[in-house]
Every structure is written in C-alpha cells, then in structure tokens.
Design a protein around this motif. Structure first.
Motif, mmCIF file in Angstrom:
data_model
loop_
_atom_site.group_PDB
_atom_site.id
_atom_site.type_symbol
_atom_site.label_atom_id
_atom_site.label_comp_id
_atom_site.label_asym_id
_atom_site.label_seq_id
_atom_site.Cartn_x
_atom_site.Cartn_y
_atom_site.Cartn_z
ATOM 1 N N LEU A 189 0.841 -1.201 0.000
ATOM 2 C CA LEU A 189 0.000 0.000 0.000
ATOM 3 C C LEU A 189 0.873 1.247 0.000
ATOM 4 O O LEU A 189 1.940 1.269 0.632
ATOM 5 N N LEU A 191 1.402 5.028 1.074
ATOM 6 C CA LEU A 191 0.967 6.014 2.071
ATOM 7 C C LEU A 191 1.817 7.277 1.892
ATOM 8 O O LEU A 191 3.044 7.210 1.959
ATOM 9 N N ASP A 205 -2.793 5.237 -1.746
ATOM 10 C CA ASP A 205 -3.894 4.502 -1.105
ATOM 11 C C ASP A 205 -4.350 5.230 0.147
ATOM 12 O O ASP A 205 -5.473 5.065 0.590
ATOM 13 N N PHE A 206 -3.433 6.016 0.725
ATOM 14 C CA PHE A 206 -3.785 6.769 1.934
ATOM 15 C C PHE A 206 -2.924 8.031 1.983
ATOM 16 O O PHE A 206 -1.727 7.989 1.704
ATOM 17 N N GLY A 208 -1.900 11.154 4.658
ATOM 18 C CA GLY A 208 -2.031 11.584 6.052
ATOM 19 C C GLY A 208 -0.725 12.114 6.614
ATOM 20 O O GLY A 208 0.344 11.988 6.001
ATOM 21 N N GLN A 212 -0.617 9.877 11.302
ATOM 22 C CA GLN A 212 -1.715 9.164 10.644
ATOM 23 C C GLN A 212 -1.175 8.026 9.775
ATOM 24 O O GLN A 212 -1.784 6.965 9.692
ATOM 25 N N ILE A 213 -0.010 8.232 9.159
ATOM 26 C CA ILE A 213 0.626 7.156 8.381
ATOM 27 C C ILE A 213 1.015 6.007 9.320
ATOM 28 O O ILE A 213 0.764 4.836 9.040
ATOM 29 N N PHE A 216 -2.165 4.232 10.408
ATOM 30 C CA PHE A 216 -2.756 3.474 9.308
ATOM 31 C C PHE A 216 -1.999 2.153 9.120
ATOM 32 O O PHE A 216 -2.600 1.086 9.031
ATOM 33 N N SER A 220 -3.503 -1.610 9.766
ATOM 34 C CA SER A 220 -3.807 -2.285 8.499
ATOM 35 C C SER A 220 -3.465 -3.779 8.545
ATOM 36 O O SER A 220 -2.507 -4.198 9.201
#
Ligand code: 13P
Ligand code: SF4
Length: 298
Positions: A189, A191, A205-206, A208, A212-213, A216, A220
């Motif tokens: 993923l 990030l 995919d995200f 932040g 926040q990373i 996540f 996950s």
C-alpha cells in the motif's frame, strides 16, 4: 554514559525531551515523546516540566514556547530551520492581507511566529481538513504550502487560494516514483504525506500526517507499505510493526534540517541550558490566538 547523564539531568532539572518523527533514530530513542506536529504541540502545551528540549526544527520549538511561555524551551541545534517556513515573509503576507481583506488566512504550522501572528487560524497536516471544513462559506488564503492547500481545495471544493511555498523533499515526489515502486512491490500500500504534489497524492492509497501514516500502517492487515515522507518515520514504523515491510517512495526523502541533532547535542543543551527559544511578546500573543483556535477546532 551520555544517555544515563541525560536521564540524570532530566530528573534534576525537571526536563522533558520531545522529538519529531523525522529526527535521527538515536534521538527518537532518547525522547520521552515522539510525535507529529500536532501531538508535539499538545505535549508542549500540557507538560508540567520546567524545561522542554525540543528535537525538531525551529518553528516547532517556537510553537512550543508560544503555547508554554513560562517554560524554558531549548532547540539543541539553533540552525535547524524548516525551508518551507522561509518561503513566506511578514511584509509579503501583510501586503497580501491589505490587498485581500476578504480572505481568511489559514496558516500551516510550518511557519515562523510573525507569520502566525498575521493569521486567523493555524493548522497542521493532521487537522487541516477538519479545521478548514468549519469555514465552507469563507474565501481562504492557505499559506505557505501550495501542495497541502491544493489538496484541501480538491477534497473540499472550497474557495482556497494558495501561497507558492513547498517542502523541498516532498515536492520532488513524482507519479513515476509511485509507478516504479508499485511495480517493484506489488501488493504494497502507498501512504503519502500531504506535502507532496496533488497529482502524486491522487495515486496514493492513503494520505495523512506522519502520525496518521503510522496509525494506518499499524492497524492495516497489509504487510508491506511504500512510504512517501521523510525517512525518519521508518524507525517508528518498524518499532511499532517489527513484522511488516516498509519501503521509501524515493531515495531523496531526508530533510537535512531535521537530521542535525544528535545525542551529544541533547546532552549539551540540557547541561548548559543553551539555545533557548524566545519570541517577542506582542508577536507571541497574536500567534497564540491563532494557535488556540487550532487547539479548540482540532
Ligand atoms: P507532520 O508532523 O504534521 O506530519 O508534518 C510533517 C512535517 O513536515 C514537519 O515539518
Ligand atoms: Fe520543513 Fe519539509 Fe523539513 Fe518538514 S520536511 S521541516 S516541511 S523542509
């Protein structure tokens, strides 16, 4: 040993060591608290320590001083300056405000105190969206990070103008970097920090903040991640997730100003109480209003 001496001095002087995720691994390991810009501001505002040794860049230590004016705040290396924070001047922002009195000034925390003193509200990468959402009918000037500003504009669809500043390490990320790494690590993923350009964020995919990373990746079910922010975060990611794999999106992701501080500097700062941060009172009081507004809206 230096670490034992730091522990002894911390106790003797009632000091606390705060560090950003972009700091060298040895600094993250010696710190009492490691966090992103917002969490570090909260820690600085709430600590009952008498001395804060701030391992980060100048604007972070300065923000800590504004939030905790009665504390002694030390930045172990005085020349740790955020390059983005230098991309806006007091006079230019003052002139912009005079020319555009209808625009609310929303200011990234990565700025000097004098810029904050001209602002309506401060935001960090972890609360910017939440805070700006409160002002759907306002015309906004977002300073100084054009990338985070354009990201907010595209997500919220608000009337947001942006200052042409940027973070020199995130600015270099490209769509091609994402494509290359996705090919190399299929299934991983992606990030990415919102200081990256919008077209690159659109491939993630995200999106932040550093914290926040970290959250996540920790929550996950995925086992492998491609990380689009400063390499310092990899230390925290591996510490919290020893069985997961992390790859940096680009080899250039290292902020030199965040890497200036070593354990010896922390010891010297604590022992000599050197490199104290001061902020002129009139500037600090005005900047505090905008920072308090951020704290209330976060
Ligand atoms: P955060 O700490 O909000 O993730 O921002 C990163 C940064 O660039 C600090 O300079
Ligand atoms: Fe400033 Fe970029 Fe370094 Fe963060 S990573 S301190 S925004 S230059």
């Amino acid at each position: 040993m230096l670490i034992d001496e730091i522990k002894r001095l911390k106790k003797e002087k009632n000091a606390v060591i705060l560090a950003h995720f972009y700091q060298n691994a040895e600094i993250q390991d010696v710190a009492d608290f490691v966090g992103d810009s917002l969490a570090l501001s909260r820690q600085a505002a709430s600590t009952d320590a008498d001395i804060i040794v701030f391992c980060g860049v100048y604007f972070m230590a300065e923000t800590a001083k504004i939030l905790s004016p009665e504390k002694k705040v030390l930045l172990p290396k005085k020349n740790s300056l955020c390059r983005m924070a230098a991309m806006i001047s007091y006079d230019d922002l003052k002139e912009y405000k005079e020319d555009n009195p209808d625009r609310m000034i929303v200011t990234y925390v990565n700025t000097r105190a004098d810029i904050k003193s001209l602002s309506d509200v401060i935001v960090t990468s972890s609360n910017a969206e939440k805070i700006v959402k409160n002002f759907p009918d306002k015309k906004i000037m977002y300073v100084p990070d054009k990338n985070l500003g354009l990201y907010l504009k595209s997500k919220l669809g608000f009337d947001i103008d942006v200052w042409p500043g940027f973070c020199y390490i995130h600015e270099l990320l490209t769509i091609n970097d994402v494509k290359k790494l996705r090919n190399k690590y299929p299934g991983a993923l992606v990030l990415i920090h919102p200081e990256a350009p919008l077209q690159v964020l659109n491939e993630a995919d995200f999106v932040g903040s550093t914290k926040q990373i970290l959250d996540f990746a920790t929550k996950s079910d995925a086992q492998e991640f491609i990380i689009g922010t400063d390499e310092g975060i990899i230390h925290a990611l591996k510490k919290h997730n020893p069985d997961k794999k992390f790859h940096l999106l680009s080899s250039g992701l290292s902020c030199i100003n965040m890497k200036r501080i070593y354990v010896q500097d922390v010891y010297d700062a604590l022992a000599k109480e050197q490199h104290e941060i001061t902020v002129p009172k009139d500037i600090a009081l005005k900047a505090r209003v905008a920072l308090d507004r951020m704290m209330r809206l976060s």
